[in-house]
Design a protein around this motif. Sequence first.
Motif, PDB file in Angstrom:
ATOM      1  N   CYS A  42       0.735  -1.014  -0.034  1.00 33.68           N
ATOM      2  CA  CYS A  42       0.046   0.108  -0.066  1.00 33.68           C
ATOM      3  C   CYS A  42       0.844   1.240  -0.027  1.00 33.68           C
ATOM      4  CB  CYS A  42      -0.996  -0.084   1.227  1.00 33.68           C
ATOM      5  SG  CYS A  42      -1.870   1.438   1.385  1.00 33.68           S
ATOM      6  N   ILE A  43       1.615   1.317   0.686  1.00 33.01           N
ATOM      7  CA  ILE A  43       2.830   2.457   0.852  1.00 33.01           C
ATOM      8  C   ILE A  43       3.445   2.811  -0.353  1.00 33.01           C
ATOM      9  CG2 ILE A  43       5.065   3.419   1.911  1.00 33.01           C
ATOM     10  CD1 ILE A  43       3.995   1.956   4.612  1.00 33.01           C
ATOM     11  N   ALA A  44       3.974   1.503  -1.131  1.00 28.29           N
ATOM     12  CA  ALA A  44       4.627   1.839  -2.324  1.00 28.29           C
ATOM     13  C   ALA A  44       3.470   2.704  -3.291  1.00 28.29           C
ATOM     14  CB  ALA A  44       5.014   0.342  -2.910  1.00 28.29           C
ATOM     15  N   THR A  46       1.871   7.070  -6.643  1.00 29.98           N
ATOM     16  CA  THR A  46       0.717   7.689  -7.061  1.00 29.98           C
ATOM     17  C   THR A  46       1.197   9.219  -6.988  1.00 29.98           C
ATOM     18  OG1 THR A  46      -1.069   6.057  -6.821  1.00 29.98           O
ATOM     19  CG2 THR A  46      -1.725   8.444  -6.865  1.00 29.98           C
ATOM     20  N   LEU A  47       1.670   9.461  -5.970  1.00 28.72           N
ATOM     21  CA  LEU A  47       1.873  10.878  -5.556  1.00 28.72           C
ATOM     22  C   LEU A  47       3.280  11.239  -6.447  1.00 28.72           C
ATOM     23  CD1 LEU A  47       1.940  10.694  -1.525  1.00 28.72           C
ATOM     24  CD2 LEU A  47       0.093  11.529  -3.145  1.00 28.72           C
ATOM     25  N   PHE A  48       4.139  10.662  -6.738  1.00 26.18           N
ATOM     26  CA  PHE A  48       5.289  10.870  -7.599  1.00 26.18           C
ATOM     27  C   PHE A  48       4.465  11.517  -8.989  1.00 26.18           C
ATOM     28  CE2 PHE A  48       7.945   7.650  -5.730  1.00 26.18           C
ATOM     29  CZ  PHE A  48       8.770   8.489  -4.728  1.00 26.18           C
ATOM     30  N   SER A  49       3.677  10.778  -9.612  1.00 22.56           N
ATOM     31  CA  SER A  49       3.071  11.240 -10.683  1.00 22.56           C
ATOM     32  C   SER A  49       2.203  12.251 -10.833  1.00 22.56           C
ATOM     33  CB  SER A  49       2.405   9.767 -11.401  1.00 22.56           C
ATOM     34  OG  SER A  49       1.350   9.484 -10.680  1.00 22.56           O
ATOM     35  N   LYS A  50       1.636  12.493  -9.440  1.00 23.48           N
ATOM     36  CA  LYS A  50       0.559  13.668  -9.470  1.00 23.48           C
ATOM     37  C   LYS A  50       1.121  14.857  -9.000  1.00 23.48           C
ATOM     38  CE  LYS A  50      -3.387  10.586  -9.618  1.00 23.48           C
ATOM     39  NZ  LYS A  50      -5.058  10.148  -9.179  1.00 23.48           N
ATOM     40  N   ARG A  51       2.029  14.901  -8.183  1.00 17.20           N
ATOM     41  CA  ARG A  51       2.383  16.085  -7.283  1.00 17.20           C
ATOM     42  C   ARG A  51       3.791  16.366  -7.469  1.00 17.20           C
ATOM     43  NH1 ARG A  51      -1.510  18.867  -5.421  1.00 17.20           N
ATOM     44  NH2 ARG A  51      -0.244  19.707  -3.750  1.00 17.20           N
ATOM     45  N   GLY A 102      14.163  14.407 -12.660  1.00 18.17           N
ATOM     46  CA  GLY A 102      13.940  12.876 -12.918  1.00 18.17           C
ATOM     47  C   GLY A 102      13.313  12.196 -11.720  1.00 18.17           C
ATOM     48  N   ILE A 103      12.845  13.097 -10.629  1.00 22.12           N
ATOM     49  CA  ILE A 103      12.061  12.211  -9.628  1.00 22.12           C
ATOM     50  C   ILE A 103      10.701  11.810  -9.933  1.00 22.12           C
ATOM     51  CG2 ILE A 103      11.142  13.001  -7.247  1.00 22.12           C
ATOM     52  CD1 ILE A 103      13.625  14.800  -6.864  1.00 22.12           C
ATOM     53  N   LYS A 104       9.930  12.472 -10.838  1.00 21.64           N
ATOM     54  CA  LYS A 104       8.674  12.431 -11.103  1.00 21.64           C
ATOM     55  C   LYS A 104       8.394  11.146 -11.681  1.00 21.64           C
ATOM     56  CE  LYS A 104       8.770  14.959 -15.598  1.00 21.64           C
ATOM     57  NZ  LYS A 104       9.005  13.526 -16.391  1.00 21.64           N
ATOM     58  N   ASP A 105       9.480  10.298 -12.495  1.00 24.85           N
ATOM     59  CA  ASP A 105       9.399   9.278 -13.007  1.00 24.85           C
ATOM     60  C   ASP A 105       9.958   7.881 -12.103  1.00 24.85           C
ATOM     61  OD1 ASP A 105       8.515  10.067 -15.273  1.00 24.85           O
ATOM     62  OD2 ASP A 105      10.379  10.798 -16.001  1.00 24.85           O
ATOM     63  N   GLN A 106      10.422   8.241 -11.010  1.00 27.23           N
ATOM     64  CA  GLN A 106      11.018   7.169 -10.093  1.00 27.23           C
ATOM     65  C   GLN A 106       9.778   6.343  -9.559  1.00 27.23           C
ATOM     66  OE1 GLN A 106      13.308   9.086  -7.192  1.00 27.23           O
ATOM     67  NE2 GLN A 106      11.757   9.278  -5.598  1.00 27.23           N
ATOM     68  N   ARG A 107      10.059   5.087  -8.871  1.00 22.95           N
ATOM     69  CA  ARG A 107       9.140   4.401  -8.552  1.00 22.95           C
ATOM     70  C   ARG A 107       9.550   3.541  -7.325  1.00 22.95           C
ATOM     71  NH1 ARG A 107       6.789   7.372 -10.784  1.00 22.95           N
ATOM     72  NH2 ARG A 107       5.147   7.010 -12.487  1.00 22.95           N
ATOM     73  N   VAL A 108       8.788   3.447  -6.262  1.00 28.38           N
ATOM     74  CA  VAL A 108       9.205   2.609  -5.224  1.00 28.38           C
ATOM     75  C   VAL A 108       8.697   1.247  -5.427  1.00 28.38           C
ATOM     76  CG1 VAL A 108       8.573   2.044  -2.632  1.00 28.38           C
ATOM     77  CG2 VAL A 108       8.815   4.597  -3.507  1.00 28.38           C
ATOM     78  N   VAL A 109       9.672   0.292  -5.395  1.00 26.19           N
ATOM     79  CA  VAL A 109       9.232  -1.068  -5.859  1.00 26.19           C
ATOM     80  C   VAL A 109       9.587  -2.036  -4.416  1.00 26.19           C
ATOM     81  CG1 VAL A 109      10.041  -1.065  -8.111  1.00 26.19           C
ATOM     82  CG2 VAL A 109      11.773  -1.475  -6.357  1.00 26.19           C
ATOM     83  N   GLY A 110       9.732  -1.616  -3.264  1.00 26.41           N
ATOM     84  CA  GLY A 110       9.882  -2.397  -2.402  1.00 26.41           C
ATOM     85  C   GLY A 110       9.942  -1.524  -0.709  1.00 26.41           C
ATOM     86  N   GLN A 168      14.214  -0.656  11.767  1.00 22.46           N
ATOM     87  CA  GLN A 168      14.762   0.018  10.608  1.00 22.46           C
ATOM     88  C   GLN A 168      13.605  -0.048   9.451  1.00 22.46           C
ATOM     89  OE1 GLN A 168      17.717  -2.098   7.477  1.00 22.46           O
ATOM     90  NE2 GLN A 168      19.032  -0.652   8.718  1.00 22.46           N
ATOM     91  N   HIS A 169      13.781   1.253   8.654  1.00 21.55           N
ATOM     92  CA  HIS A 169      12.835   1.259   7.565  1.00 21.55           C
ATOM     93  C   HIS A 169      13.510   1.556   6.354  1.00 21.55           C
ATOM     94  CE1 HIS A 169      10.040   2.480  10.663  1.00 21.55           C
ATOM     95  NE2 HIS A 169      10.889   3.424  11.174  1.00 21.55           N
ATOM     96  N   GLU A 170      13.094   0.740   5.275  1.00 21.02           N
ATOM     97  CA  GLU A 170      13.747   0.651   3.956  1.00 21.02           C
ATOM     98  C   GLU A 170      12.701   0.951   2.889  1.00 21.02           C
ATOM     99  OE1 GLU A 170      16.678  -2.706   3.349  1.00 21.02           O
ATOM    100  OE2 GLU A 170      15.045  -3.116   1.875  1.00 21.02           O
ATOM    101  N   LEU A 171      13.377   1.562   1.752  1.00 23.78           N
ATOM    102  CA  LEU A 171      12.568   1.745   0.664  1.00 23.78           C
ATOM    103  C   LEU A 171      13.790   1.472  -0.539  1.00 23.78           C
ATOM    104  CD1 LEU A 171      11.111   5.292   1.463  1.00 23.78           C
ATOM    105  CD2 LEU A 171       9.965   3.424   0.947  1.00 23.78           C
ATOM    106  N   ARG A 172      13.105   0.673  -1.501  1.00 22.64           N
ATOM    107  CA  ARG A 172      13.805   0.405  -2.487  1.00 22.64           C
ATOM    108  C   ARG A 172      13.206   1.129  -3.835  1.00 22.64           C
ATOM    109  NH1 ARG A 172      17.355  -3.909  -2.592  1.00 22.64           N
ATOM    110  NH2 ARG A 172      17.838  -4.559  -0.281  1.00 22.64           N
ATOM    111  N   VAL A 173      14.098   1.777  -4.566  1.00 20.12           N
ATOM    112  CA  VAL A 173      13.398   2.686  -5.667  1.00 20.12           C
ATOM    113  C   VAL A 173      14.122   2.516  -6.988  1.00 20.12           C
ATOM    114  CG1 VAL A 173      12.877   5.180  -6.367  1.00 20.12           C
ATOM    115  CG2 VAL A 173      12.975   4.367  -3.706  1.00 20.12           C
ATOM    116  N   LEU A 174      13.629   2.649  -7.957  1.00 18.95           N
ATOM    117  CA  LEU A 174      14.097   2.473  -9.210  1.00 18.95           C
ATOM    118  C   LEU A 174      13.650   3.750 -10.081  1.00 18.95           C
ATOM    119  CD1 LEU A 174      12.910  -1.245 -10.671  1.00 18.95           C
ATOM    120  CD2 LEU A 174      15.155  -0.450  -9.631  1.00 18.95           C
TER     121      LEU A 174
END
Length: 249
Positions: free
Chosen positions: A34-36, A41-46, A90-98, A109-115
């Motif tokens: 859900c968080i990803a 959604t926020l990357f693409s819209k905001r 380039g931030i608007k086109d990145q995506r959280v994948v994990g 520990q919190h972790e985000l994996r981004v492409l």
Amino acid sequence: MPGIAVSILFCLIVSTQALFPDDPVPCKYGDGKCIANFANTLFSKRSGKEDPSLNLWQLDPLKVDKMVINQAGNSAVGIKLTFTDNMLYGIKDQRVVGVKGFGKNLTEQHELRVLAKSYSLVGPYNIQGKVLILPISGTGVSNMSMSNIKMIIRFSGQPLEKDGETYLDVTNFKLTLKPASNSYLFTNLFNGDKALGDNMNAFLNENSDAIYQETSQSTDRAFSDLFLGLVKGVFAHRPYAKLFMEEKL
């Protein structure tokens, strides 16, 4: 980028219905999928908009007041590279994948994996030092770009009590970047000597993989420093418990 992933997500997560009426309600604690989805959604819209009421400024392009890549020691690349008043694209086109963590325990520990497809840092620069066997110096405008980046953001935290509420104070923040390729362009190298400058730019790009490998840790530290203040500010904006939805029994 990662700090970026966290900043967009938690600045807006409690305002989902107001911003995007068709979106689901905020995520439950620890619901990585859900968080990803929410973050993407926020990357693409905001990313291209500024909203001071939500402690959110324009993220693509992102204003970078100052960033320093300081590579010293016995490395084959010994430089001090300072970027001032740059823009990061380039931030608007990145995506959280994990996603890992983000449960009720603030100290885990919190972790985000981004492409990301690409990042380009563009603007004034100053460089002094050596690259492999060659001296380098210059002040002008640069474009440092990366393509097909795998990014990992990890951080933990500690509870901070304020006004009767518990906030997350971010600690142990670390960001790592692994681009598939990178490129460099520096104008006005060697006091504007075009021949030397052209040759150096060609040399940098012909050896870009080796140069990035030598400077990767310094680059990671520079980007971590850039986003740490941003992430700390976001978590200081709202109590941690108000960023999530309690699961009903």
